[in-house]
Design a protein around this motif. Sequence first.
Motif, PDB file in Angstrom:
ATOM      1  N   PHE A   1       0.834  -1.206   0.000  1.00  0.00           N
ATOM      2  CA  PHE A   1       0.000   0.000   0.000  1.00  0.00           C
ATOM      3  C   PHE A   1       0.868   1.256   0.000  1.00  0.00           C
ATOM      4  O   PHE A   1       0.667   2.172  -0.800  1.00  0.00           O
ATOM      5  CB  PHE A   1      -0.923  -0.001   1.225  1.00  0.00           C
ATOM      6  CG  PHE A   1      -1.608   1.307   1.479  1.00  0.00           C
ATOM      7  CD1 PHE A   1      -2.637   1.745   0.654  1.00  0.00           C
ATOM      8  CD2 PHE A   1      -1.216   2.126   2.525  1.00  0.00           C
ATOM      9  CE1 PHE A   1      -3.266   2.954   0.881  1.00  0.00           C
ATOM     10  CE2 PHE A   1      -1.835   3.336   2.758  1.00  0.00           C
ATOM     11  CZ  PHE A   1      -2.868   3.759   1.935  1.00  0.00           C
ATOM     12  N   LEU A   2       1.860   1.291   0.888  1.00  0.00           N
ATOM     13  CA  LEU A   2       2.689   2.491   1.006  1.00  0.00           C
ATOM     14  C   LEU A   2       3.432   2.766  -0.291  1.00  0.00           C
ATOM     15  O   LEU A   2       3.568   3.909  -0.721  1.00  0.00           O
ATOM     16  CB  LEU A   2       3.686   2.336   2.156  1.00  0.00           C
ATOM     17  CG  LEU A   2       3.092   2.268   3.552  1.00  0.00           C
ATOM     18  CD1 LEU A   2       4.191   2.075   4.581  1.00  0.00           C
ATOM     19  CD2 LEU A   2       2.311   3.534   3.861  1.00  0.00           C
TER      20      LEU A   2
ATOM     21  N   GLY B   1      -4.599   3.391  -4.603  1.00  0.00           N
ATOM     22  CA  GLY B   1      -4.415   3.435  -3.158  1.00  0.00           C
ATOM     23  C   GLY B   1      -5.668   2.970  -2.453  1.00  0.00           C
ATOM     24  O   GLY B   1      -5.609   2.180  -1.508  1.00  0.00           O
ATOM     25  N   MET B   2      -6.820   3.443  -2.926  1.00  0.00           N
ATOM     26  CA  MET B   2      -8.089   3.098  -2.301  1.00  0.00           C
ATOM     27  C   MET B   2      -8.335   1.600  -2.387  1.00  0.00           C
ATOM     28  O   MET B   2      -8.756   0.970  -1.427  1.00  0.00           O
ATOM     29  CB  MET B   2      -9.225   3.870  -2.985  1.00  0.00           C
ATOM     30  CG  MET B   2     -10.440   3.993  -2.118  1.00  0.00           C
ATOM     31  SD  MET B   2      -9.911   4.503  -0.461  1.00  0.00           S
ATOM     32  CE  MET B   2     -11.388   4.795   0.333  1.00  0.00           C
TER      33      MET B   2
ATOM     34  N   PRO C   1      -4.762   7.720  -6.883  1.00  0.00           N
ATOM     35  CA  PRO C   1      -5.629   7.540  -5.719  1.00  0.00           C
ATOM     36  C   PRO C   1      -6.522   6.303  -5.822  1.00  0.00           C
ATOM     37  O   PRO C   1      -6.764   5.638  -4.811  1.00  0.00           O
ATOM     38  CB  PRO C   1      -6.479   8.809  -5.690  1.00  0.00           C
ATOM     39  CG  PRO C   1      -5.866   9.742  -6.637  1.00  0.00           C
ATOM     40  CD  PRO C   1      -4.926   9.012  -7.528  1.00  0.00           C
TER      41      PRO C   1
ATOM     42  N   LEU D   1      -6.151  -0.274  -0.040  1.00  0.00           N
ATOM     43  CA  LEU D   1      -6.529   0.001   1.335  1.00  0.00           C
ATOM     44  C   LEU D   1      -7.766  -0.803   1.720  1.00  0.00           C
ATOM     45  O   LEU D   1      -7.833  -1.381   2.808  1.00  0.00           O
ATOM     46  CB  LEU D   1      -6.791   1.499   1.503  1.00  0.00           C
ATOM     47  CG  LEU D   1      -6.721   1.984   2.940  1.00  0.00           C
ATOM     48  CD1 LEU D   1      -5.408   1.591   3.592  1.00  0.00           C
ATOM     49  CD2 LEU D   1      -6.890   3.480   2.995  1.00  0.00           C
TER      50      LEU D   1
ATOM     51  N   GLY E   1       1.234   6.177  -3.217  1.00  0.00           N
ATOM     52  CA  GLY E   1       1.715   7.548  -3.301  1.00  0.00           C
ATOM     53  C   GLY E   1       1.461   8.357  -2.045  1.00  0.00           C
ATOM     54  O   GLY E   1       1.545   9.576  -2.077  1.00  0.00           O
ATOM     55  N   VAL E   2       1.124   7.706  -0.903  1.00  0.00           N
ATOM     56  CA  VAL E   2       0.966   8.489   0.318  1.00  0.00           C
ATOM     57  C   VAL E   2       2.317   8.928   0.870  1.00  0.00           C
ATOM     58  O   VAL E   2       2.397   9.832   1.677  1.00  0.00           O
ATOM     59  CB  VAL E   2       0.192   7.745   1.431  1.00  0.00           C
ATOM     60  CG1 VAL E   2      -1.231   7.489   1.032  1.00  0.00           C
ATOM     61  CG2 VAL E   2       0.878   6.454   1.803  1.00  0.00           C
TER      62      VAL E   2
END
Lengths: 663, 175
Positions: free
Chosen positions: A292-293, A312-313, A309, A316, A297-298
Motif C-alpha cells: 500500500f505504502l 491506493g483506495m 488515488p 486500502l 503515493g501516500v
Amino acid sequence: MIPELGSFCLVLALCLAVVVAVVPLWGSYKNQGVLMAMASPLTAGVFTFTAIAFALLLVVLINDDFSVNYVAASSNTQLPVYYKISAAWGGHEGSLLLWVLILAGWSVAVAAFSKSLPLAMRARVLSIMGMITVGFLLFILMTSNPFARSLPFFPPEGNDLNPLLQDIGLIFHPPMLYLGYVGFSVPFAFAIAALLGGRLDAAWARWSRPWTNLAWACLTLGIALGSWWAYYELGWGGWWFWDPVENASFMPWLMGTALVHSLAVTDKRGVFRSWTVLLAIFTFSLSLLGTFLVRSGVLTSVHAFAADPSRGMFILVFLFIVVGGSLLLFALRAPQVTQSSRLNFLSLENFLLINNVILLAACLTVLFGTLFPIVADALDLGKYSVGAPYFNAVFLPMMLVLMVFMGTSAWLSWKQTRAFNWQRTLLVPALAAMLLGFAFPSVYGGEFNWKAVLGSVFGFWLVLHTVAGAVQKSRLSRRGVAGLTKLSRSYWGMVLGHIGFAVVAFGVIMTTQFSVERDVKLAPGQSATLGDYEFRLDQVSAVEGSNYLSDMGFVTVKLNGETVATLYPEKRRYLASGQVMTEAGIDAGLFRDLYLSLGEQLEGGAWAVRVQVKPFVRWLWLGGILIALGGIWAVMDPRYRKKLVVGRSRSKAQGNLAAGASV
Amino acid sequence: MGRLKLFLPLLVFIPLAILLIRALDLDPSELPSALLDKPMPGFELPSLQEPERMLRREDLVGEKMLVNVWATWCPSCMVEHPWLVKLARDYGVKIVGLNYKDERQAALGWLQRYENPFALSVYDVDGKLGLDMGVYGAPETFVVDSAGIIRFKHVGVIDDKVWQEVLQPVLQEID
C-alpha cells in the motif's frame, strides 16, 4: 492480438481463483471430499494462466509493441534484451503481475508439497491463498492492467526503462523481494486455515515452518540485494537509507524473524500458539501495508511508483478486509491461554519470547517512524519527516540488546536448563568477547573508538556463545567431534543464521566508523592519496555502450608502490532519456572496498573525483547471505519431510527426543 | 474477559486503518495553505561556500526563482540533481539551494562533483528556515516570485515531466 490474449488469460485466472476461493472451503465445511480435492488442480490452473499472461507480457516487451502503454512507458528499442525482460517488473503494472505470478507459484508449491496434509486443511489453505489471488487479480484488471493499449495513436518509440533500473542487481532484487513478501502469505494462509478449523496445534506450526523459513530466507536475500544495488548504483557508497520503501520491506522481515522463532516454540513445545498465529497475521499484514505504502503515493520516495488515488483506495480496502477480517477471526477463534504455563526463566522458550518482544518492539519503532509523517498529517499536526537519526538512535540499541539474548540462548534447553552456571558458562566467552571486541577495532583503527568497540564486543559475544553452545550441545551427546553431526539441520541453520547476524553487525559498525573519503580534482596523470592508498587517474576515454555514451576513467590504485587494483568509474549519458548516471569504479575485497566515482568535468581536462575506502562493507551482504543460507539449511531438515503425523501426542514425543538440540 | 483481550489487535488496527484512509486524501506534495501566497520568511543564515558571509531574505529575492531544499543524505536529491543542472544551464532558471540539515564538507563535495546549479546556496544546518517554510523532507522545491511571495511548492523529485507539466507553467504564469 497478443496483449488481448494476455488480458484474457488474466480474466481466466481470476475466474478460476474465485472458484478456488469458494468451493474447497465450502467443501471443507460440508465434508465433501470431491469439492476439497478440487483445490489442487484449480490452483494449478490459476498458476498456468497467470504464467501465460506473464510470458505474453515478456513477448510484447521483447517485440517493442509500443501500442501497449506499459511497454511504451518502460522500454525502448535500444534497450538490451535482458533489460527488456527485466522491464517486466520495472514499472507498477508489470511488477504487480509478477507479484501475482509469485503468489500463484507459492500456492501451486503448497498444493504440490502438502500431499500429506489432511484434506480439509489443504483445501482451506489453498482457498485462503485463492482469496488473496482474487484480490490482486482484481486490482490488476481494474486499476493496473499491463496490457492496456493506447490505440489508435501510439508512440513510435518507448520512454526507456529508468537508467537506475538498468542494472544486474535490479534484475534479481524485485523477484527475490517478492518471493519473500508474498511467501509470507503461506504461513498466513496456514494460520487462518487453522483458526477456521479450530485446530491450532503443534502440527500446524510444523507444517508452516519450512514455508515460513523459505519465504524469510528469500526476503533476506532480496533486502541484501537491494542494499548492494544502492551501494554501487547510486554512486556515493551508501547502503541503507531508512527510506520508506526500504522500511516497507524491512518491517515484514523483522516480524517474520519473530515468526520463524515463535513457530519453533509452538512446533517443539506446543506453547505460544495464539501469539504465533498473531505473528503470522501481522507479518503478512505488513507485507500488504508495504504494498500500500509503495503503490498509493501516500509517501514520497525515490522508489515510489506513480501515484494514483484509485489504486491506493483499492489496496486500502483490500488491506482492511484481509487484516480486519483475520484479526476478527483471531479474536473469535484463537485459543484462550488457559494454562498459564509457568515459564522457567532459564528456558529456551523464555529467551525466544524475549527475542520476540525485542523484534516486535524494533518493528514497531520502524513502523512508527515510517507512518508518523502520514499520521501527523492526517491529524493536522503538521508536516514532518523522520530520518536516519531517529532510526539509528532507537533501532540500533535494540539490536545490541537482541544480540545479548541471542548469544545467551545458545546455552539453553527447552523447559529448563539444568546445571546452568552463570559464571562458569558465560564468564569466559564474555571476557573473550570484551578483549577481542576492544582489541580488534582499536588495533585496526589505531585509536579507541567506543562505538566500534561496543559493536564488536556484542558481535564477538554472539559468535563465541553460538559456537561454544554448539560445541557443548554436541559434547552432551558424548560423541566428541562426531557429535557435531548429530545436531539437526535446523540447529545448524540457527548457528549459521546467528553468525550471519553477527557478521552484518560487525560490517555495519566497521564500515560506518572506519570509512574514509576524499573529494579531489584530478587531471589525467595526477594522483591522490587516501590512507595508505594512492589513486592515479591514467586517462578518461569515451566509450560507447549499447544505449548510452560514457566517459570512462582508468584509475590505478597502488599500495606501498605495488599496483593492487584498477578501477573503471563511468559517467554515462543514456540516449533515450538524456539522463546522466554515475557508475562507480569499485574494487571489492573481503576486508575493504576501494570506491571511486567521477563527478563533473572541470576545465583543463581535470575531473572532480570522490575516492573512498570502505572497510568490511562486503560483510553486510555476506552476513545477509549467511542468514538466508541458515534459513534454507533449516528447511532441509529431514524432519519436515517425514510423513506428517496428525495428532499431538506423537508430535510431542518427537519434540522431546529432539529437545535441547534443535531450534 | 480472556476472550475480550483477543480483540485488542483488532481494536488497535481500526484507528490505524481510518488514519490511512484519511491519509489517502492528503497529497504529500501539497503546500500547507498557510504558506501559499505568503512572503517567504525572513532569515539570517551563512552561505554554504563562505561560512563568514551571512545571507538574508533580501539577498535572494528580486527575480522569480526556485528554492530547492536538498541534502547529501537524501537519495532522491541525487536523482533530481542532473535536472536542476539542466534547468539552470539550459533554461536559465534561477535556483537558490537550501542545504538542509547537512554537513558543510559533504555538501561542498557534492556540488563540486555533480556541478553546482545554484545561484546562491544557503546553509541551514539546524533546519531553521526549513521549519519556517514548512519543509518536511528533501527534496522540496518552492516557486517564489519576484516580490518574494511563495507561489507554489513541489514535493519530491523534479524530472522532465514535473518540469514540463508543473513547474514551467507555474513559472510562466507568475512574474
